[in-house]
Design a protein around this motif. Structure first.
Motif, PDB file in Angstrom:
ATOM      1  N   ARG A   1      -5.374   8.443   6.260  1.00 34.29           N
ATOM      2  CA  ARG A   1      -5.272   7.992   7.656  1.00 34.29           C
ATOM      3  C   ARG A   1      -4.039   8.597   8.335  1.00 34.29           C
ATOM      4  O   ARG A   1      -4.104   9.067   9.470  1.00 34.29           O
ATOM      5  CB  ARG A   1      -5.207   6.469   7.699  1.00 34.29           C
ATOM      6  CG  ARG A   1      -5.129   5.935   9.100  1.00 34.29           C
ATOM      7  CD  ARG A   1      -5.189   4.444   9.130  1.00 34.29           C
ATOM      8  NE  ARG A   1      -4.949   3.965  10.486  1.00 34.29           N
ATOM      9  CZ  ARG A   1      -4.800   2.718  10.799  1.00 34.29           C
ATOM     10  NH1 ARG A   1      -4.881   1.780   9.878  1.00 34.29           N
ATOM     11  NH2 ARG A   1      -4.565   2.367  12.038  1.00 34.29           N
ATOM     12  N   MET A   2      -2.898   8.577   7.627  1.00 34.67           N
ATOM     13  CA  MET A   2      -1.670   9.156   8.188  1.00 34.67           C
ATOM     14  C   MET A   2      -1.870  10.648   8.437  1.00 34.67           C
ATOM     15  O   MET A   2      -1.454  11.168   9.465  1.00 34.67           O
ATOM     16  CB  MET A   2      -0.486   8.930   7.237  1.00 34.67           C
ATOM     17  CG  MET A   2      -0.087   7.481   7.087  1.00 34.67           C
ATOM     18  SD  MET A   2       0.489   6.737   8.623  1.00 34.67           S
ATOM     19  CE  MET A   2       1.943   7.704   8.938  1.00 34.67           C
ATOM     20  N   GLN A   3      -2.496  11.327   7.491  1.00 38.05           N
ATOM     21  CA  GLN A   3      -2.757  12.759   7.628  1.00 38.05           C
ATOM     22  C   GLN A   3      -3.587  13.025   8.878  1.00 38.05           C
ATOM     23  O   GLN A   3      -3.290  13.928   9.652  1.00 38.05           O
ATOM     24  CB  GLN A   3      -3.495  13.237   6.383  1.00 38.05           C
ATOM     25  CG  GLN A   3      -3.940  14.676   6.417  1.00 38.05           C
ATOM     26  CD  GLN A   3      -4.783  15.028   5.209  1.00 38.05           C
ATOM     27  OE1 GLN A   3      -4.536  14.573   4.108  1.00 38.05           O
ATOM     28  NE2 GLN A   3      -5.797  15.835   5.429  1.00 38.05           N
ATOM     29  N   SER A   4      -4.597  12.198   9.100  1.00 43.08           N
ATOM     30  CA  SER A   4      -5.456  12.346  10.271  1.00 43.08           C
ATOM     31  C   SER A   4      -4.682  12.066  11.561  1.00 43.08           C
ATOM     32  O   SER A   4      -4.782  12.811  12.531  1.00 43.08           O
ATOM     33  CB  SER A   4      -6.646  11.402  10.148  1.00 43.08           C
ATOM     34  OG  SER A   4      -7.433  11.450  11.304  1.00 43.08           O
ATOM     35  N   GLU A   5      -3.898  10.977  11.569  1.00 44.17           N
ATOM     36  CA  GLU A   5      -3.137  10.619  12.773  1.00 44.17           C
ATOM     37  C   GLU A   5      -2.094  11.661  13.127  1.00 44.17           C
ATOM     38  O   GLU A   5      -1.779  11.854  14.298  1.00 44.17           O
ATOM     39  CB  GLU A   5      -2.492   9.249  12.588  1.00 44.17           C
ATOM     40  CG  GLU A   5      -3.498   8.114  12.646  1.00 44.17           C
ATOM     41  CD  GLU A   5      -2.872   6.734  12.566  1.00 44.17           C
ATOM     42  OE1 GLU A   5      -1.642   6.614  12.751  1.00 44.17           O
ATOM     43  OE2 GLU A   5      -3.618   5.781  12.317  1.00 44.17           O
ATOM     44  N   LEU A   6      -1.555  12.324  12.109  1.00 41.44           N
ATOM     45  CA  LEU A   6      -0.551  13.360  12.346  1.00 41.44           C
ATOM     46  C   LEU A   6      -1.192  14.732  12.576  1.00 41.44           C
ATOM     47  O   LEU A   6      -0.483  15.711  12.802  1.00 41.44           O
ATOM     48  CB  LEU A   6       0.426  13.430  11.162  1.00 41.44           C
ATOM     49  CG  LEU A   6       1.304  12.195  10.955  1.00 41.44           C
ATOM     50  CD1 LEU A   6       2.037  12.288   9.626  1.00 41.44           C
ATOM     51  CD2 LEU A   6       2.294  12.042  12.095  1.00 41.44           C
ATOM     52  N   SER A   7      -2.518  14.788  12.485  1.00 37.25           N
ATOM     53  CA  SER A   7      -3.262  16.048  12.643  1.00 37.25           C
ATOM     54  C   SER A   7      -2.765  17.126  11.688  1.00 37.25           C
ATOM     55  O   SER A   7      -2.487  18.259  12.090  1.00 37.25           O
ATOM     56  CB  SER A   7      -3.192  16.551  14.097  1.00 37.25           C
ATOM     57  OG  SER A   7      -3.759  15.606  14.966  1.00 37.25           O
ATOM     58  N   LEU A   8      -2.653  16.753  10.415  1.00 43.70           N
ATOM     59  CA  LEU A   8      -2.184  17.683   9.396  1.00 43.70           C
ATOM     60  C   LEU A   8      -3.295  17.967   8.397  1.00 43.70           C
ATOM     61  O   LEU A   8      -4.149  17.109   8.156  1.00 43.70           O
ATOM     62  CB  LEU A   8      -0.990  17.087   8.634  1.00 43.70           C
ATOM     63  CG  LEU A   8       0.265  16.790   9.447  1.00 43.70           C
ATOM     64  CD1 LEU A   8       1.280  16.065   8.580  1.00 43.70           C
ATOM     65  CD2 LEU A   8       0.860  18.067   9.999  1.00 43.70           C
ATOM     66  N   SER A   9      -3.256  19.148   7.805  1.00 46.01           N
ATOM     67  CA  SER A   9      -4.184  19.445   6.714  1.00 46.01           C
ATOM     68  C   SER A   9      -3.703  18.700   5.470  1.00 46.01           C
ATOM     69  O   SER A   9      -2.574  18.199   5.428  1.00 46.01           O
ATOM     70  CB  SER A   9      -4.210  20.950   6.437  1.00 46.01           C
ATOM     71  OG  SER A   9      -2.978  21.354   5.843  1.00 46.01           O
TER      72      SER A   9
ATOM     73  N   ALA B   1       0.840  -1.196   0.000  1.00 45.98           N
ATOM     74  CA  ALA B   1       0.000   0.000   0.000  1.00 45.98           C
ATOM     75  C   ALA B   1       0.874   1.244   0.000  1.00 45.98           C
ATOM     76  O   ALA B   1       2.020   1.203   0.420  1.00 45.98           O
ATOM     77  CB  ALA B   1      -0.902   0.000   1.226  1.00 45.98           C
ATOM     78  N   THR B   2       0.327   2.316  -0.481  1.00 50.31           N
ATOM     79  CA  THR B   2       1.031   3.581  -0.455  1.00 50.31           C
ATOM     80  C   THR B   2       0.348   4.539   0.514  1.00 50.31           C
ATOM     81  O   THR B   2      -0.861   4.443   0.717  1.00 50.31           O
ATOM     82  CB  THR B   2       1.109   4.216  -1.859  1.00 50.31           C
ATOM     83  OG1 THR B   2       1.831   5.450  -1.771  1.00 50.31           O
ATOM     84  CG2 THR B   2      -0.280   4.494  -2.430  1.00 50.31           C
ATOM     85  N   ALA B   3       1.130   5.408   1.083  1.00 50.80           N
ATOM     86  CA  ALA B   3       0.581   6.444   1.959  1.00 50.80           C
ATOM     87  C   ALA B   3       0.667   7.795   1.267  1.00 50.80           C
ATOM     88  O   ALA B   3       0.735   8.834   1.904  1.00 50.80           O
ATOM     89  CB  ALA B   3       1.328   6.460   3.282  1.00 50.80           C
ATOM     90  N   ALA B   4       0.660   7.761  -0.063  1.00 51.96           N
ATOM     91  CA  ALA B   4       0.723   9.000  -0.837  1.00 51.96           C
ATOM     92  C   ALA B   4      -0.498   9.860  -0.549  1.00 51.96           C
ATOM     93  O   ALA B   4      -1.569   9.339  -0.217  1.00 51.96           O
ATOM     94  CB  ALA B   4       0.790   8.676  -2.328  1.00 51.96           C
ATOM     95  N   PRO B   5      -0.352  11.165  -0.666  1.00 55.02           N
ATOM     96  CA  PRO B   5      -1.494  12.050  -0.456  1.00 55.02           C
ATOM     97  C   PRO B   5      -2.660  11.635  -1.359  1.00 55.02           C
ATOM     98  O   PRO B   5      -2.467  11.308  -2.526  1.00 55.02           O
ATOM     99  CB  PRO B   5      -0.961  13.430  -0.853  1.00 55.02           C
ATOM    100  CG  PRO B   5       0.517  13.332  -0.611  1.00 55.02           C
ATOM    101  CD  PRO B   5       0.872  11.921  -0.971  1.00 55.02           C
ATOM    102  N   GLY B   6      -3.852  11.612  -0.782  1.00 54.33           N
ATOM    103  CA  GLY B   6      -5.044  11.243  -1.533  1.00 54.33           C
ATOM    104  C   GLY B   6      -5.391   9.765  -1.462  1.00 54.33           C
ATOM    105  O   GLY B   6      -6.516   9.378  -1.749  1.00 54.33           O
ATOM    106  N   SER B   7      -4.432   8.928  -1.071  1.00 58.39           N
ATOM    107  CA  SER B   7      -4.714   7.498  -0.925  1.00 58.39           C
ATOM    108  C   SER B   7      -5.415   7.264   0.413  1.00 58.39           C
ATOM    109  O   SER B   7      -5.314   8.080   1.328  1.00 58.39           O
ATOM    110  CB  SER B   7      -3.416   6.688  -0.977  1.00 58.39           C
ATOM    111  OG  SER B   7      -2.650   6.908   0.199  1.00 58.39           O
ATOM    112  N   PRO B   8      -6.132   6.139   0.548  1.00 57.40           N
ATOM    113  CA  PRO B   8      -6.782   5.870   1.838  1.00 57.40           C
ATOM    114  C   PRO B   8      -5.793   5.861   3.009  1.00 57.40           C
ATOM    115  O   PRO B   8      -6.072   6.430   4.070  1.00 57.40           O
ATOM    116  CB  PRO B   8      -7.415   4.487   1.641  1.00 57.40           C
ATOM    117  CG  PRO B   8      -7.658   4.405   0.166  1.00 57.40           C
ATOM    118  CD  PRO B   8      -6.497   5.144  -0.452  1.00 57.40           C
TER     119      PRO B   8
END
Length: 69
Positions: A38-46, A27-34
């Motif tokens: 999730r990573m964006q949410s966990e890191l509290s980032l826009s 899986a990728t954690a690239a921006p826009g991927s599911p």
């Protein structure tokens, strides 16, 4: 002490975590991927902040970070 000398090890550590996800889960954690969302949410980032972080990780000149391409 210069900030650049401290940043690379921290960025490399983040890249290592994402590289494990990439290779072990396929899986990728690239921006826009599911997983990226999730990573964006966990890191509290826009979305913009996570995109900038992702770009920084990809530009960090280490083997692990370069493998995120």
């Amino acid at each position: 002490m210069r900030a650049g000398s401290d940043l690379n090890p921290d960025i490399e550590k983040m890249c290592q975590g994402l590289a494990v996800i990439n290779t072990e889960l396929g899986a990728t954690a690239a921006p826009g991927s599911p997983l990226g969302q999730r990573m964006q949410s966990e890191l509290s980032l826009s979305q913009a902040q996570y995109g900038a972080l992702w770009s920084l990780m990809k530009l960090t000149p280490t083997t692990t970070c370069s493998s995120l391409y």
